[in-house]
Enzyme design. Structure first.
Site, mmCIF file in Angstrom:
data_model
loop_
_atom_site.group_PDB
_atom_site.id
_atom_site.type_symbol
_atom_site.label_atom_id
_atom_site.label_comp_id
_atom_site.label_asym_id
_atom_site.label_seq_id
_atom_site.Cartn_x
_atom_site.Cartn_y
_atom_site.Cartn_z
ATOM 1 N N ASP A 104 0.816 -1.214 0.000
ATOM 2 C CA ASP A 104 0.000 0.000 0.000
ATOM 3 C C ASP A 104 0.850 1.264 0.000
ATOM 4 O O ASP A 104 1.958 1.292 0.549
ATOM 5 C CB ASP A 104 -0.925 0.020 1.224
ATOM 6 C CG ASP A 104 -1.985 -1.064 1.159
ATOM 7 O OD1 ASP A 104 -2.298 -1.523 0.047
ATOM 8 O OD2 ASP A 104 -2.503 -1.448 2.218
ATOM 9 N N ASP A 106 1.111 4.016 1.696
ATOM 10 C CA ASP A 106 1.053 4.841 2.893
ATOM 11 C C ASP A 106 2.249 4.462 3.759
ATOM 12 O O ASP A 106 3.096 3.668 3.347
ATOM 13 C CB ASP A 106 -0.271 4.678 3.636
ATOM 14 C CG ASP A 106 -0.563 3.229 4.028
ATOM 15 O OD1 ASP A 106 0.363 2.385 3.959
ATOM 16 O OD2 ASP A 106 -1.710 2.942 4.388
ATOM 17 N N GLU A 108 2.601 2.657 6.467
ATOM 18 C CA GLU A 108 2.702 1.243 6.793
ATOM 19 C C GLU A 108 3.117 0.431 5.574
ATOM 20 O O GLU A 108 3.961 -0.461 5.649
ATOM 21 C CB GLU A 108 1.361 0.726 7.335
ATOM 22 C CG GLU A 108 1.005 1.230 8.720
ATOM 23 C CD GLU A 108 1.972 0.771 9.799
ATOM 24 O OE1 GLU A 108 2.407 -0.389 9.746
ATOM 25 O OE2 GLU A 108 2.303 1.591 10.676
ATOM 26 N N HIS A 381 -3.284 10.797 -1.310
ATOM 27 C CA HIS A 381 -4.206 9.872 -1.967
ATOM 28 C C HIS A 381 -5.417 10.637 -2.468
ATOM 29 O O HIS A 381 -5.666 11.766 -2.100
ATOM 30 C CB HIS A 381 -4.695 8.813 -0.979
ATOM 31 C CG HIS A 381 -3.673 7.788 -0.633
ATOM 32 N ND1 HIS A 381 -3.019 7.045 -1.573
ATOM 33 C CD2 HIS A 381 -3.201 7.374 0.569
ATOM 34 C CE1 HIS A 381 -2.188 6.208 -0.966
ATOM 35 N NE2 HIS A 381 -2.281 6.398 0.325
#
Length: 947
Positions: A104, A106, A108, A381
């Protein structure tokens, strides 16, 4: 370059994503030449306990998993349950020519990609592949346009992880020592708990006020219709020019905030109503204003959670789980986002559907844009929207259940965001009349008409207050003008009472955290899940109720760790972490100041992290947790109820107490675990204390002479015998007193000596079967049953324990054994199809009480759930929470039994383990090792923080 043209040159490319579902979807878009595999989330993290730390680390490093003395270097270990997956990834990488890290986009996700690179050590070209929707075009574009790993994002995630580890592992043990074992503290978790507790304190301190007013129904005297009604309802606004008090005019103490308003009691209100019975009324003023309402911004993570809670009844965790499925299967864009921005492609798709479904008249001349409201938004995003360059309508998706509901919500909100404003008029009419005793009374009515619904044709936002009026609600008033005469058809007297502030729901707590800029939107669902799982908060309906345990925890943190749960401090700490992420501050000096409390270092951006910015030295976290002598465990867990009664939070739960233990007249009684703190009044505490408790002497056993008593224990009422002084209680010759639980039909104040002796005669030998195996009738924790060797069979009622015959017992054993007592019973309730497993969900009655099941996963109903009120959504949420926890861990004993059958992978052993291996059998060593690991993991899990 398209994937097809790339693979035409030969070679094999390994693409690693986070979840198997995502891997399956993406694989279909990439075609031959690409192997898509999942990491299944994080593959590496800080160790969960000292047992996982490599031997070369000692002291504090083993305990924390972070080397605080050497620039807070984290110690990373591959998660035990991910070692097999890592081996698989290494094998696939060995056969590949390129590696694409497609986690992903982001913090994390970036961190997972970095950990994969660190662990796999690829010798082939590595590409960072990012996308925010899983469609063929998006995936192919991501392959064709990879980027480098963003190390700044990785550093930001690592700093947060270290901070949360230090917070959790240093503060949680304080709670273990001073409140109860197994508790946890966390940077945002603890603040969220404090918010819920403070709201309950406000409710406890609240004093209701009673006030009265009048409502009049006034007629124009002409015929009316839907567009122009003949009458209107107005509320008394003022008497002799003095405004009549409403709920907002009273403080939480039940007193008026100002003496400028008129407080009517019941007598005053009724007298005024009588005096106005024959009064003449007329319109004093008509104020009309244009009404305009613009569409709501597209969803971001928190607004999606709030609306799903209001409209669908989903918890925050359930919302994110359903959204994750929608994202992984290509229906929506990435669901963890702070942004309200839509791409040009999305705007075009939304505008096209507005024209197609509602007509060109609902489409604004220019596309709408929405400014971000979240300070220091994590990533750029898009907002959460349907995926693709043409949105599928809900009917076109083929979705069902919760996935359909959530997709429909997202689709409606996105389309509505590109529609015209709703417009209309708002009107306020004031009506006056004079009473028979000469008082001037003025009534007021408000109305709203919507002449063009605009975006409301597609979507109207919900409200946290169930009594709130939604945006599309119209209130039409008659067309009247100043001076028009009106007649009073009815004047009624209305009594009201002020209400305490509403408890938080998941939606309103998320909103509160975001408004205070505490935590990050992507973590709110897990934070709420944590405080529910830890028992700090439980649900009553949708309301979040703090437990008495949370009062003790928050009391300790506020009193001795005030800065750590200070709202402004926590928000500023979030700012500092964002500054580190943006390269405006350095992580190590900030962590050093937070942990050790060293001198000011403004260049490191740490004034809010561990100091007040005025040059004063403030102690760091380490200093705070080493000075525990000042913490009085009894004091921080005690709360006055009134009339000399104290509420105390003990090791086994809350209880009320009057007087000290050794004093004459001392009273004590347990408090129900599910009692809301604001419901513990002096009167209710008196009721609890008045209930029978302590030992009830029933008499002496005629055979043994031992005294028999009835007691109220932790697991319910029971009877036992008092053994004579000198009876050995330990060792080879130890004698255990006979003990038996009371039947459900018995109670402490009615049980007799005969009942007790009968209960203690169990287990009863019923007889032997044909092979000589003894059959006994026993009463267990889950009810009466028969036992023959290792074969147990449930009995229908407790009376059978004493009167079942051998023939009847043998007949029961002749029947095939039913696996699970609830399996043979019909379900208590059918809830529908689970959106995750797509299996029917029912409520059944089990030995632990009612539970929901889809045939694969079982989840016990919580204390605030009931069979009668549980909704399908709540059932799905309980199953989702149970799945998220994973399968139940095996006990050390069971794990040890299996240890010799399968050798564990070779690893460095501690000195103690090596010694144990030399001096004990393999089976004993396995038992000890497993038990040690289980204990270490248990302690680590208790201390693990919330982000």
């Amino acid at each position: 370059m398209s994937p097809t043209s790339e693979t035409a040159h030969g070679g094999r490319r390994l693409v690693i994503v986070e979840s198997p579902a995502k891997a399956k979807t993406i694989k279909g878009y990439l075609g031959p030449g690409y192997v898509v595999e999942a990491s299944v989330g994080h593959i590496r993290d800080l160790p969960n306990g000292a047992a996982e730390v490599p031997e070369k680390y000692t002291g504090e490093v083993r305990r924390l998993g972070v080397d605080v003395e050497h620039d807070f270097q984290p110690i990373y270990v591959v998660n035990a349950d991910k070692k097999a997956q890592v081996r698989k990834l290494k094998e696939l990488l060995a056969e590949s020519d390129e590696l694409y890290l497609a986690t992903d986009e982001d913090r994390e996700g970036e961190a997972i990609a970095w950990h994969l690179q660190e662990v796999l050590k690829p010798k082939v070209p590595v590409h960072r592949m990012v996308f925010h929707e899983i469609t063929k075009d998006a995936i192919r574009a991501a392959v064709a346009n990879p980027r480098e790993l963003n190390t700044r994002m990785v550093d930001a995630q690592e700093t947060r992880r270290i901070l949360d580890r230090l917070y959790g592992y240093e503060v949680s043990p304080v709670l273990w020592k001073k409140v109860m074992r197994g508790l946890s503290a966390g940077r945002v978790q603890s603040v969220a708990t404090r918010l819920v507790v403070e709201r309950e304190r406000e409710r406890i301190a609240f004093r209701s006020a009673e006030y009265w007013d009048l409502t009049g129904t006034f007629s124009t005297g002409r015929a009316g219709d839907a567009s122009d009604p003949s009458s209107l309802v107005a509320r008394l606004n003022a008497v002799d020019g003095r405004r009549v008090a409403q709920g907002r005019d009273f403080g939480p103490d039940g007193r008026l905030k100002s003496d400028q308003v008129l407080h009517l009691d019941e007598a005053d209100a009724r007298a005024l109503a009588i005096a106005l019975e024959n009064a003449s009324f007329s319109v004093r003023s008509v104020e009309s204003k244009p009404y305009r309402r613009s569409p709501y911004a597209p969803f971001r993570t928190t607004t999606l959670q709030q609306e799903a809670s209001r409209k669908l009844g989903f918890g925050a965790k359930s919302t994110m789980q359903v959204a994750q499925k929608l994202y992984e299967n290509g229906f929506i864009t990435y669901m963890r986002t702070d942004s309200t921005t839509l791409s040009d492609t999305a705007v075009s798709a939304a505008r096209a559907q507005v024209t197609q479904l509602y007509g060109a008249g609902y489409l604004p001349d220019k596309p709408r844009t929405y400014a971000g409201k979240v300070k220091n938004a994590q990533e750029a995003h898009e907002a959460i929207r349907p995926s693709g360059d043409r949105f599928r309508t809900p009917a076109e998706t083929g979705l069902t259940g919760d996935q359909f509901k959530l997709y429909e919500l997202i689709w409606k909100r996105t389309v509505a965001s590109q529609m015209k404003d709703a417009v209309g008029n708002s009107v306020t009419v004031k009506i006056g009349g004079r009473s028979s005793d000469g008082r001037d009374a003025e009534f007021s009515a408000s109305g709203k008409t919507i002449t063009f619904h605009g975006f409301m044709k597609a979507y109207v936002e919900g409200a946290d207050d169930p009594n709130a009026e939604l945006d599309d609600r119209e209130r039409r008033l008659p067309q009247v003008a100043e001076g028009d005469a009106l007649s009073a058809e009815e004047i009624s007297v209305d009594g009201h009472a002020t209400k305490p502030p509403a408890r938080y729901t998941e939606a309103s707590l998320v909103k509160e955290l975001e408004e205070r800029e505490i935590g990050r939107p992507s973590t709110y669902a897990s934070i709420i899940g944590t405080i529910l799982d830890r028992g700090y908060v439980f649900k009553k309906g949708t309301a979040l109720v703090p437990s008495f345990l949370s009062f003790a925890v928050v009391n300790l943190l506020e009193t001795h760790f005030g800065r750590l749960v200070d709202y402004d401090f926590t928000a500023k700490m979030e700012d500092d972490l964002d500054r580190i992420a943006q390269g405006e501050a350095q992580a190590v000096p900030w962590l050093r100041r937070f942990y050790f409390g060293e001198g000011d270092d403004h260049n490191a951006g740490v004034a809010s992290g561990a100091g007040n910015g005025d040059g004063d030295h403030l102690g760091g976290l380490k200093e705070l947790v080493t000075d525990l002598g000042a913490i009085d465990a009894r004091e921080i867990s005690s709360f006055p109820v009134g009339d000399g009664i104290m509420l105390r939070v003990g090791r086994y739960g809350p209880y009320v107490e009057r007087g000290e233990k050794d004093e004459e007249g001392h009273q004590r009684a347990d408090v129900p675990e599910d009692l809301a703190p604001d419901e513990l009044t002096v009167e209710y505490a008196e009721e609890l204390l008045a209930k029978p408790s302590g030992d009830f002497e029933l008499g002496a056993d005629p055979e043994s002479g031992h005294q028999i008593v009835a007691k109220d224990g932790r697991y319910g009422p029971y009877v036992t015998e008092i053994l004579p002084d000198g009876t050995p209680k330990t060792g080879k010759n130890a004698v255990k007193p006979r003990t038996a639980s009371l039947f459900k039909s018995m109670s402490l104040d009615t049980v007799t000596l005969a009942d007790a002796l009968k209960l203690m005669s169990l287990p009863r030998v019923v007889g032997k079967d044909a092979e000589g195996v003894e059959i006994t009738a026993q009463n267990g924790r889950y009810g009466p049953y028969l036992k023959k060797g290792t074969d147990s069979r449930s009995l229908e009622n407790e009376d059978q324990l004493f009167n079942i015959t051998l023939e009847e017992a043998l007949a029961i054993y002749a029947q095939p054994k039913q696996r699970g007592r609830a399996a043979a019973k019909p379900p208590l309730k059918e809830l529908g199809t689970d959106p995750v497993s797509e299996r029917p969900v029912v409520v059944k009655d089990g030995r632990f009480g009612p539970y929901v099941t889809d045939g694969e996963t079982n989840a016990t109903l919580r204390t605030d759930d009931s069979v009668e009120t549980i909704t399908p959504e709540r059932g799905y949420e309980l199953l989702a929470e149970k799945r998220a926890k994973g399968p139940a861990k095996k006990t050390a004993k069971k794990a040890a039994k299996k240890a010799p059958a399968k050798k564990a992978p070779a690893k460095k052993a501690t000195t103690a383990k090596k010694a144990a291996a030399k001096t004990t059998t393999a089976k004993t060593a396995a038992k000890k090792t497993t038990a040690k690991k289980t204990a270490a993991k248990s302690s680590a899990a208790s201390a693990k923080s919330d982000e």
